[in-house]
Enzyme design. Structure first.
Site, short mmCIF file in Angstrom:
data_model
loop_
_atom_site.label_atom_id
_atom_site.label_comp_id
_atom_site.label_asym_id
_atom_site.label_seq_id
_atom_site.Cartn_x
_atom_site.Cartn_y
_atom_site.Cartn_z
N ARG A 233 28.55 57.85 29.48
CA ARG A 233 28.69 56.75 28.54
C ARG A 233 27.67 55.68 28.89
NH1 ARG A 233 30.92 59.73 25.72
NH2 ARG A 233 33.05 59.69 24.92
N GLU A 262 25.15 52.33 20.98
CA GLU A 262 24.60 53.40 20.13
C GLU A 262 24.84 53.10 18.65
OE1 GLU A 262 26.46 56.96 21.63
OE2 GLU A 262 25.58 56.68 23.58
N HIS A 280 22.59 61.07 22.01
CA HIS A 280 23.96 61.46 22.34
C HIS A 280 24.30 62.85 21.78
CE1 HIS A 280 28.26 59.84 23.27
NE2 HIS A 280 28.19 61.13 23.47
C1 8YV Z 1 30.78 63.51 21.28
C2 8YV Z 1 31.30 62.91 23.68
O1 8YV Z 1 29.47 63.16 21.02
O2 8YV Z 1 32.90 64.46 24.40
C3 8YV Z 1 32.52 63.31 24.44
O3 8YV Z 1 33.08 62.46 25.14
O4 8YV Z 1 30.76 61.88 23.89
C4 8YV Z 1 30.76 63.84 22.70
O5 8YV Z 1 31.11 65.14 22.88
C5 8YV Z 1 31.61 62.43 20.74
O6 8YV Z 1 32.96 62.54 21.01
C6 8YV Z 1 31.41 62.41 19.24
O7 8YV Z 1 31.42 61.12 18.83
#
Ligand code: 8YV
Length: 314
Positions: A233, A262, A280
């Site tokens: 993150r 983002e 991402h």
């Molecule tokens: C996805 C993610 O991009 O799994 C996660 O925590 O950050 C990613 O797999 C996200 O959940 C989609 O917005």
């Protein structure tokens, strides 16, 4: 029987939207013109939320839904879902662990290699005609024998560590506490680990506990020959400090899949020749996103059938 109503906070892959709309009456939150007004007219009916790691589910949103029972999040990281509020309200929360571990691990390795072998600069070297005009490109850096420190030895952190070990890297890790039986040496002091490694890889969960865990002191410790990789993150890294450290040459390189705000990416990171930047996409393959979406669909189905959830968080 009437279908349960599910609020979808942001768009999910089309095949997943199709599966959801078969089983539920969907309220597509992101398409509502006047969100507050339009949501108020259906709020009583909403029993589930389908969301993503990005959109999450705030306490304010849950407050508007008096009959909410479950938040099913698409993604392993659920820092954007207010789990404290959910617990208080007796609302269940699910995420999508395991099915994306391998994919995200691969992306971390890809970033390590793309940075060390300067893959994007090399690609530009060919396309720009520099290869013809200037001859061979300058040499890059090997990862074999180099040290990597992983922040967070959870499923994804362990996958990254195991894969980098295959490439001949020497691994260590940092987290809030040691894990008995961990395959790599534990470092309780993150700054000391950063000082010791060539690559610092952020793989811990986001949220308040890890906010800016990579701060100015950690970046300084990583040093001018060090590389920061973040697939977790953006909130885990003090991005302003990172920009300054890169500009001043206090750290060497950065490979980033995630950012603090983002999709906004600070201009100096974009302009730097020492960064590799991705939008991402750690889990963003058709196969993995489908598996993640199927798990969202499965958790909702299990919940509404009164069965135990597949991957509960709360
Ligand atoms: C996805 C993610 O991009 O799994 C996660 O925590 O950050 C990613 O797999 C996200 O959940 C989609 O917005």
């Amino acid at each position: 029987m009437t279908k349960p109503t599910v609020l979808v906070v942001g768009p999910l892959p089309q095949n997943i939207m199709d599966a959801l709309s078969e089983a539920y009456e969907l309220v597509r939150y992101w398409t509502l013109q006047d969100r507050e007004k339009e949501l108020a007219s259906v709020a009583d009916r909403v029993r589930g939320i389908a969301t993503t790691g990005h959109y999450g589910a705030s306490r304010a949103l849950m407050d508007l839904l008096p009959n909410l029972e479950i938040v099913a999040s698409f993604g392993v990281g659920y820092d954007a879902v207010d789990v404290v509020a959910a617990r208080e309200k007796g609302v269940r929360v699910t995420n999508t662990p395991d099915v994306l571990t391998d994919e995200v691990g691969n992306l971390a390795v890809l970033l390590v290699l793309a940075v060390s072998r300067e893959m994007l600069a090399a690609d530009r070297y060919v396309r720009s005609g520099d290869w013809k005009a200037k001859g061979d490109m300058a040499l890059t850096r090997s990862i074999r024998g180099k040290k990597a420190g992983v922040i967070g030895l959870g499923r994804i952190g362990k996958d990254i560590a195991d894969k980098l070990a295959v490439f001949g890297m020497e691994l260590q890790w940092h987290g809030p506490r040691d894990k008995p039986g961990a395959d790599y040496p534990y470092r309780a002091d993150l700054t000391a680990m950063a000082a010791d490694v060539d690559y610092l890889i952020v793989a811990c969960p986001g949220g308040a506990a890890t906010r800016h865990i990579v701060n100015d002191a950690v970046l300084n410790a990583l040093g001018p020959d060090g590389t920061l990789i973040n697939i977790s993150r953006g909130s885990c890294v003090d991005e302003a400090a990172l920009v300054e450290a890169l500009q001043a040459g206090r750290i060497g390189w950065a490979g980033l899949d995630v950012f603090e705000d983002e999709p906004a990416v600070p201009q100096p990171l974009i302009e730097s020749s020492r960064t590799v930047l991705l939008p991402h996409v750690g889990s963003a393959t058709v196969e993995t996103r489908t598996a993640m979406g199927n798990l969202v669909v499965e958790n909702l189905a299990l919940h509404f059938a009164g069965e135990p959830l597949a991957t509960p968080v709360v």
